[in-house]
Enzyme design. Structure first.
Site, PDB file in Angstrom:
ATOM      1  N   ASP A 170       0.864  -1.136  -0.164  1.00 14.80           N
ATOM      2  CA  ASP A 170      -0.104   0.081   0.013  1.00 14.80           C
ATOM      3  C   ASP A 170       0.988   1.287  -0.165  1.00 14.80           C
ATOM      4  O   ASP A 170       1.451   1.623   1.041  1.00 14.80           O
ATOM      5  CB  ASP A 170      -0.801  -0.089   1.276  1.00 14.80           C
ATOM      6  CG  ASP A 170      -2.074   0.918   1.050  1.00 14.80           C
ATOM      7  OD1 ASP A 170      -1.723   1.980   0.475  1.00 14.80           O
ATOM      8  OD2 ASP A 170      -3.251   0.643   1.540  1.00 14.80           O
ATOM      9  N   HIS A 200      -2.641  -1.016  -2.723  1.00 12.73           N
ATOM     10  CA  HIS A 200      -3.621  -0.342  -2.406  1.00 12.73           C
ATOM     11  C   HIS A 200      -4.856  -0.490  -3.360  1.00 12.73           C
ATOM     12  O   HIS A 200      -4.630  -0.495  -4.553  1.00 12.73           O
ATOM     13  CB  HIS A 200      -3.435   1.270  -2.187  1.00 12.73           C
ATOM     14  CG  HIS A 200      -4.538   2.036  -1.610  1.00 12.73           C
ATOM     15  ND1 HIS A 200      -4.859   2.076  -0.449  1.00 12.73           N
ATOM     16  CD2 HIS A 200      -5.761   2.767  -2.171  1.00 12.73           C
ATOM     17  CE1 HIS A 200      -6.117   2.865  -0.110  1.00 12.73           C
ATOM     18  NE2 HIS A 200      -6.116   3.254  -1.413  1.00 12.73           N
TER      19      HIS A 200
END
Length: 232
Positions: A170, A200
């Protein structure tokens, strides 16, 4: 699909929520919490999936105080710029108030069985985590919420099931912060954290970071949580 109109608890007006219904009712309700792109096609596709699982999906327009009906994608630089502008302008506390109002309305909506969970993505993942700490929702599911390490002080307030899906690649949530969340959740039977070797927004339908394997595994875990909390 019909829309639901919900009155804001601060008296400032009302907002709409997209609704997707299952083939049969009564059924539990899943309040879907949007990303920074509004209630767009990706959220409507998720709502269709939730309805296919046998639940009523309700996706409130949380940007209504800024501009009602935001519906953009992650496909262009201009849309990303607009999305981050909306994120910066968004009042998270008012968003939580609107989500609480949505949960209350969902408990009483025709076809519902009175049980309600929240499930959010990106910005919505953060808000779902906050709802676990601040609301009476029967379960809360967070997909790649950002800045969750700043919310750990209220973790003792979580009394219902909370599932946290974390993307190990992420770019918006540093590894140190992700580690703090996992460590804080250890030993808490009602909080489950899962890590995925993905970026993400790995579960954003047709998104640029879609990762089919991670999304399928995460969605299966979410489905199991929903069935336990809301009934099959």
């Amino acid at each position: 699909m019909p829309n639901l109109t919900i009155a804001a608890t601060d008296g400032s007006g009302s907002f709409s929520a997209y609704v997707a219904e299952p083939k049969s009712t009564p059924a539990g309700v899943v309040v879907l919490i949007q990303e920074i792109f509004g209630v767009n096609q990706a959220m409507r596709d998720i709502a269709a999936w939730v309805a296919d699982l046998g639940f009523i999906a309700v996706a409130p327009d949380l940007f209504w105080r800024i501009e009602p009906g935001i519906d953009i994608t992650d496909k262009s630089e201009a849309e990303w710029k607009r999305a981050f502008e909306l994120f910066q302008a968004f009042d998270q506390d008012k968003g939580i108030a609107d989500l609480k109002a949505t949960v209350a309305a969902a408990r009483k909506m025709p076809g519902g069985n009175g049980k309600v969970a929240t499930m959010g993505y990106c910005l919505g993942g953060r808000l779902a985590f906050m709802m676990a700490e601040q609301s009476d929702a029967d379960a809360n599911i967070s997909y790649y919420g950002v800045g969750l390490d700043g919310l750990l002080g209220d973790l003792n307030k979580v009394t219902k099931p909370l599932v946290v899906h974390i993307a190990d690649k992420d770019e918006f949530f540093p590894a140190e912060g992700r580690k703090k969340v996992v460590e804080a959740a250890k030993g808490r039977g009602n909080i489950q954290c899962y890590n995925y070797d993905a970026d993400h927004a790995f579960a954003r339908v047709n998104g640029i970071h879609w990762h089919g394997l991670s999304a399928t595994i995460a969605n299966g875990r979410s489905a199991e949580t929903l069935v336990k909390a809301l009934g099959a």
